[in-house]
Design an enzyme around this catalytic site. Structure first.
Site, PDB file in Angstrom:
ATOM      1  N   ASP A 117       0.863  -1.167   0.000  1.00 12.89           N
ATOM      2  CA  ASP A 117       0.000   0.000   0.000  1.00 12.89           C
ATOM      3  C   ASP A 117       0.914   1.235   0.000  1.00 12.89           C
ATOM      4  OD1 ASP A 117      -3.218   0.593   1.602  1.00 12.89           O
ATOM      5  OD2 ASP A 117      -2.097   1.794   0.150  1.00 12.89           O
TER       6      ASP A 117
HETATM    7  C1  GLC Z   1      -4.285   4.292  -0.126  1.00  9.84           C
HETATM    8  C2  GLC Z   1      -5.185   3.147   0.193  1.00  9.84           C
HETATM    9  C3  GLC Z   1      -5.257   2.106  -0.885  1.00  9.84           C
HETATM   10  C4  GLC Z   1      -5.130   2.776  -2.228  1.00  9.84           C
HETATM   11  C5  GLC Z   1      -3.742   3.360  -2.334  1.00  9.84           C
HETATM   12  C6  GLC Z   1      -3.524   4.086  -3.672  1.00  9.84           C
HETATM   13  O1  GLC Z   1      -3.635   4.786   0.986  1.00  9.84           O
HETATM   14  O2  GLC Z   1      -5.009   2.486   1.432  1.00  9.84           O
HETATM   15  O3  GLC Z   1      -6.515   1.423  -0.725  1.00  9.84           O
HETATM   16  O4  GLC Z   1      -5.351   1.831  -3.270  1.00  9.84           O
HETATM   17  O5  GLC Z   1      -3.467   4.249  -1.268  1.00  9.84           O
HETATM   18  O6  GLC Z   1      -4.335   5.214  -3.733  1.00  9.84           O
END
Ligand code: GLC
Length: 744
Positions: A271
Site C-alpha cells: 500500500d
Molecule cells: C491508499 C489506500 C489504498 C489505495 C492506495 C492508492 O492509501 O489504502 O486502498 O489503493 O493508497 O491510492
C-alpha cells in the site's frame, strides 16, 4: 515495428508458454532493470513524462499510478516501450473503487443489492471507462471484512459477512478482468487489503489489529481466498500491524497462506508507503531494513516509497536476500503484464472505448442504486407515495440536492455533472402531476447546527401533505482516514427531524451515508426510512423511483445497524458464549430497582442500557409486498461425507405488487471441536415474485463445505447435527436440520 515487438511475449500462449516467455525476458534483464519492475511511482501531474523520462529509459519503473490523461499515459508507455533497452510496458494503476466517471453506489451499497451480476456489471462499466483513460489496473475490490461502522473504510467494504463479501468480491473481479484480460476494455483487479485491515482497534483507520489464526482462517481470509480462486491478478498488502507483524512484512500471510497454501502466482503490491512505514511501526530500524523485510515477505512491487530501488541492489550484493527470491518477485510482475497483453497492446485508443455518460453506464448505475437502497422502516405503509393523493410535498435536508456528496468516497474521477439528485428526479417525476414541491435545505452541510432555516423547514412540513427528509453524511465523512467515534447523524440533523416531526405530517427519511449510522435518536420520529448509502451518479433517480413505487425496494443489509455505538462490534454471526442473552434475561437500566442485589440481573451477555439486539439485523430489508416463507425441507436428513444436501422452502408474495426477494439460507453447527457462530450465511438468491406468486427455492451444497479450521488450523468437517434456516434476514425463523453422519 516498434523496437521491442520482435521480443514481444505472446500472452495468447498457454500458461507454460507464458512462463517460458517470462523466463526468457527475466534472463535478459540486469539487476537494476529487475528492481525497476518492482518500483511503482506516482504521477505528480502534467510534467510526469519529463519528470520520469530518464528513469523510464533506464527501465527503472514498472508502474505509474494516478495518471488518467490518456495522452500522458500513452506518452509514458512510449518512453518505456520505445526508449528503454527491453521495452517493458507499464502497469497504470488507479483507485477505480465504485465507478470511474460514472459513479456506482459505494461498495457497501452494492453489497446491499446481494446481486453479484449487478456488481459485475458495475465493475465492467468502470473498467471500460478507466481503460479509456489508459488505466490498466485498479486497486479494487476492497474485500476487507469489518464489524465496525466507526471505521471510515466500511464504506468501501462489502460488509460483515464472509460469504456475501466473497460472492460480491469475486463478481467485481470478474467485472474488472472480464473474460479476456487482454481486451481493450478490461483491467487487472486487486484484492485488498491483505489482510485483517477491517479489524482496526476502535475502528480507527490504520490502527493495530490482533486477530487469532482461528479467526483469520475462518473469517477474514475467506474473501481473499475466493478472489484468488477466481483468478484475481493482484493483491495489495494492508497497512495494519497484524499480530505484531505489519502486513507488508508478514511472511505468514504473504508466503505461507498466499503462495504455499493458496498457490497464488499473481503480484502483490504494497500500500502507499506501507513498506517505509515498517520502521514507524517499529518492526525495522530504517528504510534499508524495511526493504529487506518486505522483499523477504514477498511484496513484489513497492508503491511510491522507493526503498527497493534504493536498497535492494546492495542487499542482494551483500547476500542479505538472494537473487532467486527477487527473480520470483519480478516474474510475478512480468506475468501480470503478459496476462494483460500489454506487450502486444501497450497503447490506449480512447476512441475504441465508451464515452463518458454512455447510456449503458447510466442504466447500470441506476439499476445498481435501485437495488442497493434498503427500506429499513415503512410504518403504516406510508410508502410508496401516491401523487394523486398529494397536493404539496416538502423536500427538506442537506442531501436533497448535493450532486457531489451523493457520489460518496473514493471517486477521484467521478463527474458530478452527471449526477441526478433526489430533488431533480422528484421534480421531473412529478412535473405533470400538479403536486407542488417546497424545498428547504435547512442546513448548509450535513454537519451544520440548528439555525433559523429550521423554522422554515418546519413551516414547509406543516403546509405539506408529507415531508421528505434527505439526511446523512457528506462524502468526506467516510472513506480512508475518516473514522468517527460518534456515528449519529452529524450536526443538528436530529433536531431538524424533531422540528419537522412536530409539524404533524408523515415524515419519510432518505439517508445517504458511508456507514451504518446509529439512528435510535430519530427512528421513532419518522414513518419510513430509505437507507441509500452513497448511491452514486443515478442515486436521485433511483430514490424517486422507490419513493413513488415505480420500483419496489429489494435491498438487504450487508452489515448490522447498532442501536448505540457502544454495542460495536455487534454482528449476526457471533458465538453463543456460555451465557447467551435472551429477552427474559435482559433488564433495562431504567428498570433496575435501587439497591438491587449483585446477582439480581440477567447475568448474561448484554448491555444494561442497550440490551443485546441491533436496531436492524444483517440481511434486513423491506419491500412493498410481504413475503411468506413455509415448508422448509432438507434432503437427505442424514447426509454422509461427499453427499450433496438440498434445502428448500416455499416463498410466497402475499402483497399486491411484484417484488424481488433476497432469499437467505443460514446454517449453524451447534457442537464442534471449536465453537461455531450461532448462524452463518450459507447461500442466497434474488427471487422475482409477482403479486400472489409462490414458488419453491432450492439451495444445494456439498457436505465438505460444512467444514472449518479446527484447533490445529487444519480444515475439517465433523459429523453431527446442523441447524438450517431460510428467510428474508438473519432473523429467519423458518427452521429445520440434518445430521451429517460419520464416514462409513
Ligand atoms: C491508499 C489506500 C489504498 C489505495 C492506495 C492508492 O492509501 O489504502 O486502498 O489503493 O493508497 O491510492
Amino acid at each position: 515495428m516498434t523496437s521491442q515487438q520482435n521480443k514481444t511475449p505472446d500472452s495468447t500462449a498457454s500458461p507454460d508458454r507464458v512462463e517460458q516467455q517470462v523466463a526468457d525476458l527475466l534472463a535478459r534483464m540486469t539487476l537494476n532493470e529487475k528492481i525497476g519492475q518492482m518500483n511503482q511511482v506516482n504521477s505528480d501531474g502534467p510534467t510526469v513524462v519529463d519528470d520520469l523520462r530518464s528513469e523510464l529509459q533506464a527501465g527503472g519503473i514498472g508502474s505509474v499510478l494516478n495518471e488518467v490523461n490518456v495522452d500522458t499515459v500513452n506518452a509514458l508507455q512510449a518512453v518505456a516501450v520505445e526508449e528503454s533497452r527491453l521495452g517493458i510496458p507499464l502497469l497504470i494503476g488507479r483507485d477505480v473503487i465504485h465507478g470511474f466517471n460514472t459513479v456506482m453506489p459505494i461498495p457497501l451499497g452494492q453489497a446491499a443489492s446481494w446481486n453479484p451480476r449487478l456488481a459485475q456489471d458495475c465493475s465492467q462499466v468502470a473498467a471500460a471507462e478507466a481503460a479509456a483513460a489508459g488505466v490498466n489496473w485498479t486497486f479494487a475490490p476492497m474485500i476487507d471484512l469489518t464489524r465496525d461502522p466507526r471505521w471510515g473504510r466500511i464504506a468501501e467494504s462489502l460488509g460483515e459477512d464472509a460469504h456475501l463479501a466473497s460472492v460480491m468480491g469475486v463478481a467485481m473481479v470478474r467485472g474488472f478482468q472480464g473474460e479476456d484480460l487482454r481486451a481493450a476494455d478490461t483491467i487487472a483487479a486487486c484484492a485488498k487489503h491483505f489482510a485483517g485491515y477491517g479489524a482496526a482497534e476502535s475502528g480507527r483507520d490504520y490502527a493495530t489489529t490482533d486477530i487469532s489464526e482461528h479467526e483469520l482462517r475462518n473469517y477474514y481470509l475467506r474473501p481473499f481466498h475466493a478472489a484468488v480462486q477466481a483468478g484475481v491478478c493482484t493483491l495489495m498488502a494492508a497497512f495494519n500491524d497484524l499480530n505484531g507483524v505489519p502486513a507488508s512484512a508478514n511472511e505468514f500471510l504473504m508466503r505461507r497462506i498466499l503462495r504455499d497454501e493458496w498457490g497464488f502466482d499473481g503480484m502483490v503490491v504494497s500500500d502507499w508507503d506501507s513498506i517505509a512505514h515498517l520502521s514507524i511501526h517499529g518492526l525495522t530500524e530504517d528504510e534499508r531494513a524495511s526493504a529487506l523485510a518486505a522483499a523477504r515477505a514477498g511484496v513484489d512491487m513497492e508503491m511510491v516509497s522507493r526503498t527497493y530501488v534504493r536498497y535492494l541492489p546492495e542487499l542482494i550484493e551483500q547476500g542479505h536476500i538472494d537473487i532467486a527470491t527477487v527473480d520470483a518477485m519480478v516474474a510475478n510482475v512480468l506475468r501480470t503484464k503478459v496476462r494483460l497483453g500489454l506487450f502486444e497492446r501497450p497503447y490506449t485508443d480512447p476512441d475504441a472505448l465508451p464515452k463518458v455518460g454512455h447510456p449503458h453506464a447510466l442504466k447500470v448505475a441506476r439499476q445498481a442504486a435501485l437495488q442497493s437502497i434498503v427500506m429499513l422502516k415503512n410504518e403504516g405503509a406510508v410508502l410508496p407515495l401516491k401523487p394523486d393523493t398529494l397536493s404539496t410535498l416538502a423536500i427538506i435536508g442537506p442531501l436533497a440536492d448535493a450532486p457531489y456528496e451523493q457520489l460518496g468516497t473514493w471517486i477521484f474521477d467521478g463527474d458530478e455533472r452527471l449526477s441526478v439528485t433526489p430533488a431533480t428526479a422528484i421534480a421531473e417525476l412529478l412535473q405533470d402531476t400538479g403536486v407542488q414541491l417546497r424545498y428547504c435545505a435547512a442546513m448548509e452541510t450535513s454537519r451544520s447546527l440548528a439555525n433559523p432555516a429550521f423554522d422554515e423547514a418546519a413551516r414547509l412540513a406543516g403546509e405539506a401533505d408529507a415531508a421528505l427528509l434527505f439526511l446523512g453524511e457528506e462524502a468526506i465523512l467516510s472513506g480512508e482516514a475518516h473514522s468517527r467515534a460518534d456515528i449519529n447523524l452529524p450536526g443538528d440533523q436530529a433536531e431538524l427531524v424533531r422540528r419537522v416531526r412536530a409539524a404533524g405530517k408523515p415524515v419519510i427519511a432518505v439517508i445517504m451515508a458511508g456507514r451504518p449510522l446509529t439512528l435510535s435518536n430519530i427512528v421513532d420520529q419518522v414513518d419510513a426510512i430509505l437507507y441509500a448509502w452513497h448511491p452514486g451518479t443515478m442515486g436521485g433517480a433511483a430514490i424517486a423511483d422507490l419513493l413513488f413505487g415505480i420500483e419496489s425496494p429489494s435491498a438487504k443489509l450487508p452489515v448490522t445497524f447498532p442501536r448505540m455505538v457502544g454495542q460495536v462490534p455487534i454482528y449476526y454471526n457471533q458465538k453463543n458464549t456460555g451465557k447467551p442473552p435472551t429477552p427474559e434475561t435482559v433488564i433495562h437500566i431504567d428498570d433496575i430497582e435501587v439497591g438491587a442485589a449483585q446477582t439480581s440481573l440477567g447475568m448474561t451477555a448484554f448491555h444494561l442500557d442497550a440490551g443485546y439486539q441491533p436496531l436492524y439485523p444483517f440481511g434486513h430489508g423491506l419491500s412493498y409486498a410481504s413475503v411468506a416463507y413455509s415448508d422448509i425441507a432438507v434432503s437427505p436428513s442424514e447426509p454422509a461425507p461427499g453427499d450433496t444436501v438440498v434445502v428448500s422452502a416455499r416463498v410466497r408474495n402475499t402483497g399486491s405488487v411484484a417484488v424481488e426477494e433476497v432469499v437467505q439460507l443460514y446454517l449453524r453447527d451447534p457442537v464442534a471441536s471449536v465453537t461455531r457462530p450461532v448462524k452463518e450465511l450459507k447461500d442466497f438468491r434474488r427471487v422475482p415474485l409477482a403479486a400472489g406468486q409462490s414458488l419453491t427455492v432450492r439451495f444445494e451444497f456439498a457436505t465438505d463445505s460444512l467444514g472449518f479450521y479446527g484447533q490445529n488450523m487444519q480444515y475439517v468437517t465433523e459429523a453431527g447435527e446442523f441447524q438450517v434456516w431460510i428467510g428474508g434476514s438473519s432473523e429467519a425463523a423458518l427452521k429445520t436440520g440434518f445430521r451429517l453422519i460419520q464416514a462409513p
